[in-house]
Design a protein around this motif. Structure first.
Motif, mmCIF file in Angstrom:
data_model
loop_
_atom_site.group_PDB
_atom_site.id
_atom_site.type_symbol
_atom_site.label_atom_id
_atom_site.label_comp_id
_atom_site.label_asym_id
_atom_site.label_seq_id
_atom_site.Cartn_x
_atom_site.Cartn_y
_atom_site.Cartn_z
ATOM 1 N N PRO A 32 -4.376 -33.141 106.327
ATOM 2 C CA PRO A 32 -4.184 -34.089 107.428
ATOM 3 C C PRO A 32 -5.364 -35.056 107.527
ATOM 4 C CG PRO A 32 -3.740 -31.828 108.144
ATOM 5 C CD PRO A 32 -4.324 -31.734 106.774
ATOM 6 N N THR A 35 -9.585 -34.495 107.823
ATOM 7 C CA THR A 35 -10.018 -33.151 107.411
ATOM 8 C C THR A 35 -11.158 -33.217 106.396
ATOM 9 O OG1 THR A 35 -8.116 -33.174 105.919
ATOM 10 C CG2 THR A 35 -7.935 -31.800 107.875
ATOM 11 N N GLY A 36 -11.549 -34.424 106.023
ATOM 12 C CA GLY A 36 -12.738 -34.542 105.186
ATOM 13 C C GLY A 36 -12.466 -34.674 103.699
ATOM 14 N N GLN A 82 -10.889 -46.024 98.575
ATOM 15 C CA GLN A 82 -9.626 -46.294 99.271
ATOM 16 C C GLN A 82 -9.172 -47.743 99.211
ATOM 17 O OE1 GLN A 82 -8.543 -45.024 103.225
ATOM 18 N NE2 GLN A 82 -9.172 -42.933 102.766
ATOM 19 N N GLU A 160 -6.771 -41.966 97.744
ATOM 20 C CA GLU A 160 -5.511 -42.576 98.180
ATOM 21 C C GLU A 160 -5.125 -43.791 97.333
ATOM 22 O OE1 GLU A 160 -4.904 -42.887 102.380
ATOM 23 O OE2 GLU A 160 -6.169 -41.159 102.782
HETATM 24 N N1 LIG Z 1 -21.005 -41.079 107.106
HETATM 25 C C1 LIG Z 1 -20.436 -40.393 108.105
HETATM 26 N N2 LIG Z 1 -21.124 -40.089 109.218
HETATM 27 C C2 LIG Z 1 -20.570 -39.376 110.221
HETATM 28 N N3 LIG Z 1 -19.312 -38.882 110.193
HETATM 29 C C3 LIG Z 1 -18.570 -39.156 109.118
HETATM 30 C C4 LIG Z 1 -19.088 -39.913 108.009
HETATM 31 N N4 LIG Z 1 -18.133 -40.009 107.073
HETATM 32 C C5 LIG Z 1 -17.058 -39.350 107.569
HETATM 33 N N5 LIG Z 1 -17.316 -38.839 108.782
HETATM 34 C C6 LIG Z 1 -16.402 -38.029 109.605
HETATM 35 O O1 LIG Z 1 -15.901 -36.976 108.785
HETATM 36 C C7 LIG Z 1 -14.554 -36.687 109.118
HETATM 37 C C8 LIG Z 1 -13.706 -36.663 107.874
HETATM 38 O O2 LIG Z 1 -13.577 -37.999 107.387
HETATM 39 P P1 LIG Z 1 -12.820 -38.343 106.050
HETATM 40 O O3 LIG Z 1 -12.794 -39.821 105.929
HETATM 41 O O4 LIG Z 1 -13.384 -37.584 104.920
HETATM 42 O O5 LIG Z 1 -11.364 -37.771 106.377
HETATM 43 P P2 LIG Z 1 -10.065 -37.852 105.467
HETATM 44 O O6 LIG Z 1 -9.521 -36.480 105.369
HETATM 45 O O7 LIG Z 1 -10.373 -38.552 104.191
HETATM 46 O O8 LIG Z 1 -9.150 -38.733 106.410
HETATM 47 P P3 LIG Z 1 -7.963 -39.775 106.037
HETATM 48 O O9 LIG Z 1 -6.887 -38.944 105.440
HETATM 49 O O10 LIG Z 1 -7.583 -40.297 107.395
HETATM 50 O O11 LIG Z 1 -8.524 -40.813 105.122
HETATM 51 C C9 LIG Z 1 -14.140 -37.720 110.176
HETATM 52 O O12 LIG Z 1 -14.222 -37.128 111.431
HETATM 53 C C10 LIG Z 1 -15.176 -38.809 110.019
HETATM 54 O O13 LIG Z 1 -15.395 -39.461 111.241
#
Ligand SMILES: Nc1ncnc2c1ncn2[C@@H]1O[C@H](COP(=O)(O)OP(=O)(O)OP(=O)(O)O)[C@@H](O)[C@H]1O
Length: 410
Positions: A32, A35-36, A82, A160
């Protein structure tokens, strides 16, 4: 990756993630939003530093190595961010040439050859002088992929690859990744939300949820999983453990259960994901993917450890793949024979050609149609003519690439 944990301040993103990306195979990471997954990719290339754990690449732990070693290791990677992460003030040509100018001592004429080959490969011929802000999102994505490929990477990370692309362009870019894997045997990790990509492209799928890697294994394992979070994610249903932001509390879960019981739809697809769709194969004229045999040997070794429905699905998809491959092989043989027959009728007095001595000598027994395609004329390369949409882009300075100081042009 071994025992990886990453936090930003007090916000833990994921913990204790242990995973080996099978060399040369294509893997996908689902999960989702938030999730990072992107954080995970950035950690793999050393742009972000985990608090715990190690990332071993070619025997080097990049969480502990020197800056010089990290710089060298990064040359093994091609990364598609992305939105392409292009420099807005540079032409596509200069963007794509950038890693070559930064990481190699190649002369401009050599650089030009490589850049134009990759531009052709992603179907951007003719658009090389445009700025990122003058082209569509899909074109930027393809330019980002071209840039990711110029150093002939051993590991390709794609964040993505389908975002902002229509379903047809998504199919082309997915096919391109499979073809690239067949050609250079690179290890590929694709972060995606696209279920169609997850069903048809990777050899393996992993999923991040609740700050953990909940699963990583052969694609059939995840696609047939009975885990509620996996089932909900695949079907895209709003009823289930995944909520709009954080986890659902008990009251919400109970209300949803009542709605479901009353026959209210959660909007998800009713597709049966345990019906495994055959994996996308390399295009005609491409070499066979070396990963297929390795993946199969690995999966057979671990088969007994998997749930029975995953075992069954794996057996079925192996049979189906064998059937498709045999069909393709037979078709290729037939085409060679027909082609040879036509030449024979014209000048060899009815002699039978074998595939080894077929005209030109370079017929590929694995090819569907006996043609030898080059990167630029392979059937994948049917991108439509570039369209400018004047969408503004800002470059993301990832820390990996910095704008050149001397404005080196073509
Ligand atoms: N440099 C950063 N500093 C602080 N928080 C961060 C940083 N990079 C990401 N985050 C936080 O880490 C979490 C995960 O972000 P990430 O972009 O990896 O999610 P994702 O799973 O790739 O989401 P999506 O599918 O929406 O792209 C989020 O809450 C984001 O705000």
């Amino acid at each position: 990756m071994e025992g990886l944990t990453k936090s930003f301040g007090s916000q833990n993103i994921w913990r204790d993630v242990t995973l080996t990306l099978p060399a040369g195979e294509v893997s996908a990471l689902l999960g989702p939003s938030g999730t990072g997954k992107s954080v995970f990719l950035k950690t793999l290339i050393g742009l972000l530093h985990p608090e715990q754990g190690s990332v071993i690449i070619d025997g080097t732990d990049i969480t502990k190595c020197s800056a010089k070693e990290l710089y060298e290791i990064r040359k093994l990677f091609g990364v598609l961010f992305q939105d392409g992460a292009l420099f807005g003030s540079m032409s596509l040509y200069d963007n794509i040439a950038f890693p070559l100018r930064e990481h190699t001592k190649k002369k401009e004429n050599e650089i030009r050859e490589i850049v134009m080959e990759k531009i052709d490969l992603v179907g951007l011929a003719g658009a090389e002088d445009k700025l990122p802000g003058e082209i569509s999102g899909g074109m930027r994505k393809r330019a980002g992929l071209a840039r990711a490929l110029v150093l002939d990477p051993q590991i390709i990370l794609c964040d993505e690859p389908d975002s902002g692309l229509d379903p047809v362009r998504t199919a082309y870019i997915s096919q391109l990744l499979i073809d690239i894997n067949a050609q250079i045997d690179a290890t590929i990790l694709i972060v995606t939300h696209n279920i169609n990509i997850a069903r048809t492209i990777p050899d393996n799928i992993g999923m991040l949820f609740r700050k953990e890697l909940v699963m990583f294994g052969p694609r059939e394992q995840l696609l047939t999983s009975e885990q509620p979070v996996v089932k909900q994610f695949l079907s895209g249903d709003r009823f289930g453990p995944i909520g709009m932001s954080e986890e659902k509390d008990e009251a919400v879960a109970a209300a949803e259960a009542a709605m479901q019981a009353a026959g209210i739809s959660g909007g998800g697809t009713k597709d049966d994901f345990s019906e495994i769709i055959p994996q996308v194969q390399p295009n005609p004229g491409m070499p066979e993917r070396k990963a297929v045999a390795r993946h199969r040997a690995r999966v057979m070794e671990m088969l007994h450890t998997l749930p029975p429905n995953a075992q069954e699905a794996i057996r079925r998809s192996m049979e189906e793949e064998d059937r498709l491959r045999a069909e393709a092989h037979a078709h290729a043989q037939e085409t060679v024979a027909v082609g040879a027959g036509a030449v024979a009728a014209g000048g060899r007095g009815g002699d039978e050609w074998t595939s080894a001595e077929a005209p030109g000598g370079d017929y590929d027994a694995n090819a569907f149609d006996g043609n030898e395609y080059t990167g630029s004329d392979a059937p994948t390369q049917n991108w439509s003519a570039p369209q400018a949409d004047n969408a503004a882009t800002e470059p993301i300075h990832t820390g990996d690439y910095a704008p050149p100081h001397d404005g080196r042009g073509r």
